[in-house]
Design a protein around this motif. Structure first.
Motif: not given
Length: 116
Positions: A1-27
């Motif tokens: 399970m992922h732990s979210w923080n209070d610094h940004a909305p959860i959707y933005q944290q998820l978008a950032d995480q998915l963008a990092a995965q895209l940067l790594d080429g996945d998918p």
């Protein structure tokens, strides 16, 4: 399970995480993203939050919605993301990091780029 923080909305944290995965080429460019349901299950969050995160990536030009097929990584998305991340690092993070290195008395010779 992922732990979210209070610094940004959860959707933005998820978008950032998915963008990092895209940067790594996945998918990879041209490939489908996991479904909203799959992402909601993986991150244990509401599907509406996932949809909002994916829409943020669409708005950023990284994903495209194909009617009835889901979300796909756009061609050139990784390069756009890489350029954007580099610019942000050089403008926002590097000056603070450089100042901290100076305060600590560290130089380029003290840094080992090969160890991760």
């Amino acid at each position: 399970m992922h732990s979210w923080n209070d610094h940004a909305p959860i959707y933005q944290q998820l978008a950032d995480q998915l963008a990092a995965q895209l940067l790594d080429g996945d998918p990879h460019e041209g490939e489908a993203m996991p479904s909203v349901r799959a992402l909601a299950s993986r991150y244990v969050i509401n599907p509406l939050t996932v949809s909002r995160a994916l829409q943020a990536l669409v708005d950023g030009g990284l994903l495209e919605s194909r009617r009835g097929m889901g979300m796909y990584v756009r061609g050139g998305a990784r390069e756009r993301l890489l350029r954007s991340e580099r610019d942000q690092f050089l403008q926002d993070e590097w000056p603070r990091l450089r100042a901290k290195l100076r305060r600590l008395g560290l130089s380029a010779n003290d840094l080992n780029w090969e160890d991760a």
